[in-house]
Motif scaffolding. Sequence first.
Motif, PDB file in Angstrom:
ATOM      1  N   TYR A 225       9.646 -64.891 -20.180  1.00 21.99           N
ATOM      2  CA  TYR A 225       9.209 -63.578 -20.664  1.00 21.99           C
ATOM      3  C   TYR A 225       9.259 -62.552 -19.532  1.00 21.99           C
ATOM      4  CZ  TYR A 225       6.388 -60.035 -23.027  1.00 21.99           C
ATOM      5  OH  TYR A 225       5.933 -58.866 -23.589  1.00 21.99           O
ATOM      6  N   LYS A 226       8.927 -62.962 -18.328  1.00 24.03           N
ATOM      7  CA  LYS A 226       9.002 -62.062 -17.179  1.00 24.03           C
ATOM      8  C   LYS A 226      10.434 -61.582 -16.961  1.00 24.03           C
ATOM      9  CE  LYS A 226       7.906 -61.890 -12.225  1.00 24.03           C
ATOM     10  NZ  LYS A 226       7.353 -62.639 -11.068  1.00 24.03           N
ATOM     11  N   LYS A 227      11.366 -62.496 -17.062  1.00 29.62           N
ATOM     12  CA  LYS A 227      12.782 -62.153 -16.908  1.00 29.62           C
ATOM     13  C   LYS A 227      13.236 -61.221 -18.029  1.00 29.62           C
ATOM     14  CE  LYS A 227      17.338 -64.335 -16.429  1.00 29.62           C
ATOM     15  NZ  LYS A 227      18.070 -65.630 -16.421  1.00 29.62           N
ATOM     16  N   LEU A 228      12.750 -61.482 -19.236  1.00 29.14           N
ATOM     17  CA  LEU A 228      13.104 -60.652 -20.380  1.00 29.14           C
ATOM     18  C   LEU A 228      12.549 -59.246 -20.227  1.00 29.14           C
ATOM     19  CD1 LEU A 228      14.279 -60.283 -23.244  1.00 29.14           C
ATOM     20  CD2 LEU A 228      12.129 -61.200 -24.156  1.00 29.14           C
ATOM     21  N   LEU A 229      11.312 -59.125 -19.767  1.00 25.92           N
ATOM     22  CA  LEU A 229      10.715 -57.802 -19.570  1.00 25.92           C
ATOM     23  C   LEU A 229      11.526 -56.966 -18.579  1.00 25.92           C
ATOM     24  CD1 LEU A 229       6.868 -58.545 -19.435  1.00 25.92           C
ATOM     25  CD2 LEU A 229       8.068 -57.114 -21.098  1.00 25.92           C
ATOM     26  N   LYS A 230      11.968 -57.610 -17.514  1.00 23.44           N
ATOM     27  CA  LYS A 230      12.776 -56.891 -16.522  1.00 23.44           C
ATOM     28  C   LYS A 230      14.066 -56.369 -17.162  1.00 23.44           C
ATOM     29  CE  LYS A 230      14.689 -59.212 -13.150  1.00 23.44           C
ATOM     30  NZ  LYS A 230      14.835 -59.963 -11.874  1.00 23.44           N
ATOM     31  N   SER A 231      14.717 -57.198 -17.958  1.00 25.00           N
ATOM     32  CA  SER A 231      15.956 -56.777 -18.629  1.00 25.00           C
ATOM     33  C   SER A 231      15.697 -55.635 -19.604  1.00 25.00           C
ATOM     34  CB  SER A 231      16.572 -57.964 -19.384  1.00 25.00           C
ATOM     35  OG  SER A 231      16.932 -58.997 -18.494  1.00 25.00           O
ATOM     36  N   LEU A 232      14.588 -55.708 -20.336  1.00 29.79           N
ATOM     37  CA  LEU A 232      14.257 -54.655 -21.295  1.00 29.79           C
ATOM     38  C   LEU A 232      13.975 -53.333 -20.586  1.00 29.79           C
ATOM     39  CD1 LEU A 232      11.929 -56.658 -23.724  1.00 29.79           C
ATOM     40  CD2 LEU A 232      14.277 -55.921 -24.149  1.00 29.79           C
TER      41      LEU A 232
ATOM     42  N   VAL B 138      10.161 -41.662 -15.353  1.00 30.52           N
ATOM     43  CA  VAL B 138       9.986 -42.324 -16.650  1.00 30.52           C
ATOM     44  C   VAL B 138       8.533 -42.761 -16.814  1.00 30.52           C
ATOM     45  CG1 VAL B 138      10.596 -44.359 -18.026  1.00 30.52           C
ATOM     46  CG2 VAL B 138      12.377 -43.132 -16.766  1.00 30.52           C
ATOM     47  N   LEU B 139       8.038 -42.577 -18.052  1.00 33.94           N
ATOM     48  CA  LEU B 139       6.717 -43.089 -18.406  1.00 33.94           C
ATOM     49  C   LEU B 139       6.914 -44.397 -19.174  1.00 33.94           C
ATOM     50  CD1 LEU B 139       3.606 -42.712 -18.624  1.00 33.94           C
ATOM     51  CD2 LEU B 139       4.024 -41.531 -20.802  1.00 33.94           C
ATOM     52  N   LEU B 140       6.266 -45.451 -18.733  1.00 29.81           N
ATOM     53  CA  LEU B 140       6.467 -46.776 -19.330  1.00 29.81           C
ATOM     54  C   LEU B 140       5.168 -47.282 -19.956  1.00 29.81           C
ATOM     55  CD1 LEU B 140       8.793 -48.919 -19.520  1.00 29.81           C
ATOM     56  CD2 LEU B 140       7.722 -50.041 -17.555  1.00 29.81           C
ATOM     57  N   ARG B 141       5.304 -47.806 -21.165  1.00 30.95           N
ATOM     58  CA  ARG B 141       4.142 -48.378 -21.846  1.00 30.95           C
ATOM     59  C   ARG B 141       4.407 -49.834 -22.198  1.00 30.95           C
ATOM     60  NH1 ARG B 141       2.823 -43.342 -25.888  1.00 30.95           N
ATOM     61  NH2 ARG B 141       1.739 -42.044 -24.340  1.00 30.95           N
ATOM     62  N   CYS B 142       3.350 -50.624 -22.129  1.00 30.37           N
ATOM     63  CA  CYS B 142       3.448 -52.044 -22.487  1.00 30.37           C
ATOM     64  C   CYS B 142       2.135 -52.477 -23.131  1.00 30.37           C
ATOM     65  CB  CYS B 142       3.745 -52.889 -21.244  1.00 30.37           C
ATOM     66  SG  CYS B 142       2.415 -52.843 -20.006  1.00 30.37           S
ATOM     67  N   ARG B 143       2.077 -53.722 -23.541  1.00 29.78           N
ATOM     68  CA  ARG B 143       0.812 -54.250 -24.042  1.00 29.78           C
ATOM     69  C   ARG B 143      -0.138 -54.415 -22.856  1.00 29.78           C
ATOM     70  NH1 ARG B 143       2.350 -59.577 -27.367  1.00 29.78           N
ATOM     71  NH2 ARG B 143       2.929 -60.167 -25.224  1.00 29.78           N
ATOM     72  N   GLU B 144      -1.422 -54.285 -23.118  1.00 30.16           N
ATOM     73  CA  GLU B 144      -2.395 -54.421 -22.028  1.00 30.16           C
ATOM     74  C   GLU B 144      -2.322 -55.809 -21.396  1.00 30.16           C
ATOM     75  OE1 GLU B 144      -7.064 -53.276 -21.100  1.00 30.16           O
ATOM     76  OE2 GLU B 144      -6.346 -53.388 -23.182  1.00 30.16           O
ATOM     77  N   VAL B 145      -2.032 -56.831 -22.240  1.00 30.04           N
ATOM     78  CA  VAL B 145      -1.956 -58.207 -21.716  1.00 30.04           C
ATOM     79  C   VAL B 145      -0.726 -58.408 -20.834  1.00 30.04           C
ATOM     80  CG1 VAL B 145      -3.231 -59.221 -23.638  1.00 30.04           C
ATOM     81  CG2 VAL B 145      -0.743 -58.987 -23.791  1.00 30.04           C
ATOM     82  N   ASP B 146       0.263 -57.491 -20.938  1.00 26.80           N
ATOM     83  CA  ASP B 146       1.501 -57.628 -20.163  1.00 26.80           C
ATOM     84  C   ASP B 146       1.505 -56.752 -18.907  1.00 26.80           C
ATOM     85  OD1 ASP B 146       2.502 -59.362 -22.086  1.00 26.80           O
ATOM     86  OD2 ASP B 146       3.587 -57.787 -23.184  1.00 26.80           O
ATOM     87  N   ARG B 147       0.441 -55.994 -18.670  1.00 28.32           N
ATOM     88  CA  ARG B 147       0.447 -55.004 -17.599  1.00 28.32           C
ATOM     89  C   ARG B 147       0.805 -55.617 -16.239  1.00 28.32           C
ATOM     90  NH1 ARG B 147      -1.044 -49.960 -16.457  1.00 28.32           N
ATOM     91  NH2 ARG B 147      -1.762 -49.513 -14.334  1.00 28.32           N
ATOM     92  N   LYS B 148       0.128 -56.670 -15.854  1.00 28.63           N
ATOM     93  CA  LYS B 148       0.384 -57.274 -14.536  1.00 28.63           C
ATOM     94  C   LYS B 148       1.808 -57.815 -14.452  1.00 28.63           C
ATOM     95  CE  LYS B 148      -4.385 -58.565 -13.445  1.00 28.63           C
ATOM     96  NZ  LYS B 148      -5.308 -59.694 -13.142  1.00 28.63           N
ATOM     97  N   LEU B 149       2.282 -58.401 -15.544  1.00 27.04           N
ATOM     98  CA  LEU B 149       3.636 -58.966 -15.553  1.00 27.04           C
ATOM     99  C   LEU B 149       4.679 -57.855 -15.412  1.00 27.04           C
ATOM    100  CD1 LEU B 149       4.544 -61.905 -15.760  1.00 27.04           C
ATOM    101  CD2 LEU B 149       4.946 -61.555 -18.212  1.00 27.04           C
ATOM    102  N   VAL B 150       4.430 -56.735 -16.092  1.00 24.38           N
ATOM    103  CA  VAL B 150       5.356 -55.594 -16.001  1.00 24.38           C
ATOM    104  C   VAL B 150       5.346 -55.021 -14.586  1.00 24.38           C
ATOM    105  CG1 VAL B 150       5.787 -53.232 -16.791  1.00 24.38           C
ATOM    106  CG2 VAL B 150       5.233 -55.016 -18.455  1.00 24.38           C
ATOM    107  N   GLN B 151       4.174 -54.869 -14.017  1.00 20.43           N
ATOM    108  CA  GLN B 151       4.077 -54.343 -12.648  1.00 20.43           C
ATOM    109  C   GLN B 151       4.833 -55.217 -11.657  1.00 20.43           C
ATOM    110  OE1 GLN B 151      -0.230 -54.036 -12.245  1.00 20.43           O
ATOM    111  NE2 GLN B 151      -0.085 -51.790 -12.119  1.00 20.43           N
ATOM    112  N   SER B 152       4.828 -56.535 -11.913  1.00 23.82           N
ATOM    113  CA  SER B 152       5.468 -57.456 -10.976  1.00 23.82           C
ATOM    114  C   SER B 152       6.981 -57.350 -10.982  1.00 23.82           C
ATOM    115  CB  SER B 152       5.036 -58.897 -11.292  1.00 23.82           C
ATOM    116  OG  SER B 152       5.598 -59.322 -12.524  1.00 23.82           O
ATOM    117  N   VAL B 153       7.580 -56.754 -12.061  1.00 28.41           N
ATOM    118  CA  VAL B 153       9.056 -56.682 -12.135  1.00 28.41           C
ATOM    119  C   VAL B 153       9.571 -55.255 -11.979  1.00 28.41           C
ATOM    120  CG1 VAL B 153       9.187 -58.732 -13.582  1.00 28.41           C
ATOM    121  CG2 VAL B 153       9.071 -56.474 -14.661  1.00 28.41           C
ATOM    122  N   LEU B 154       8.672 -54.274 -11.828  1.00 29.79           N
ATOM    123  CA  LEU B 154       9.104 -52.874 -11.775  1.00 29.79           C
ATOM    124  C   LEU B 154      10.040 -52.589 -10.612  1.00 29.79           C
ATOM    125  CD1 LEU B 154       6.058 -50.622 -12.792  1.00 29.79           C
ATOM    126  CD2 LEU B 154       8.202 -51.028 -14.010  1.00 29.79           C
ATOM    127  N   ASP B 155       9.697 -53.062  -9.440  1.00 28.64           N
ATOM    128  CA  ASP B 155      10.538 -52.761  -8.266  1.00 28.64           C
ATOM    129  C   ASP B 155      11.941 -53.336  -8.437  1.00 28.64           C
ATOM    130  OD1 ASP B 155       8.532 -51.359  -7.042  1.00 28.64           O
ATOM    131  OD2 ASP B 155       7.794 -53.068  -5.870  1.00 28.64           O
TER     132      ASP B 155
END
Length: 230
Positions: A110-117, A130-147
């Motif tokens: 899922y982490k890999k998929l989020l990065k691709s999305l 860009v303003l990015l929105r995600c589920r609250e449960v995914d916040r940390k995972l999204v932050q980890s792939v942003l860079d």
Amino acid sequence: MNDGDVSKQIQQMIRFIRQEAEEKANEISVSAEEEFNIEKLQLVEAEKKKLRQEYERKAKQVEVKKKIEYSMQLNASRIRFLQAQDDVVNSMKESACKELLRVSSNNKAYKKLLKSLIIQCLLRLQEPAVLLRCREVDRKLVQSVLDDAKRMYAEKAGVAPPAITLDDRVYLPPPPKGVDSHEPSCSGGVVAASPDGKIVCENTLDARLDVVFRQKLPEIRKRLLGNMQI
């Protein structure tokens, strides 16, 4: 002329008159019978014509009624067929939605998929911010792939890495509470927008499923039902 001769003449005249009267009466009788037969035949033919017309009218009514009943039965069959078709297709979509719930359970995939999305969103928007929105449960995972996502986007697009703001006030709906839940929900993914909100890229798993389902619907129906028509 004596009385005998006079009497004879009178008798002859009486016979003549009687004969004339009988002949005339016969003529009248024959004529009346002919007129009666003609009138009777005309009445019979008129009644026959009336009966034929009545039969044809009722036959047409029966035929029209049969056509109406057949049309109603055919339409009812079509509706049942289309309903059954929709039930099968909707059942397939529900199954696919259930499978989406499993995607986010595999953290690594899922982490890999989020990065691709995220990269896809950036490529579609091509905005410096860009303003990015995600589920609250995914916040940390999204932050980890942003860079990594910003870097890979910049390499692909040949531009400077964009400034991405992860919205911490408005989140996407949470995961579904259950299969039959009717509350707003999101199976995962992200939504990206330009700072002014005029350009939006919805890249959630649910949105992706809807797009694919609409595109593949004709093929799905054909595979399920072949060339069956009704």
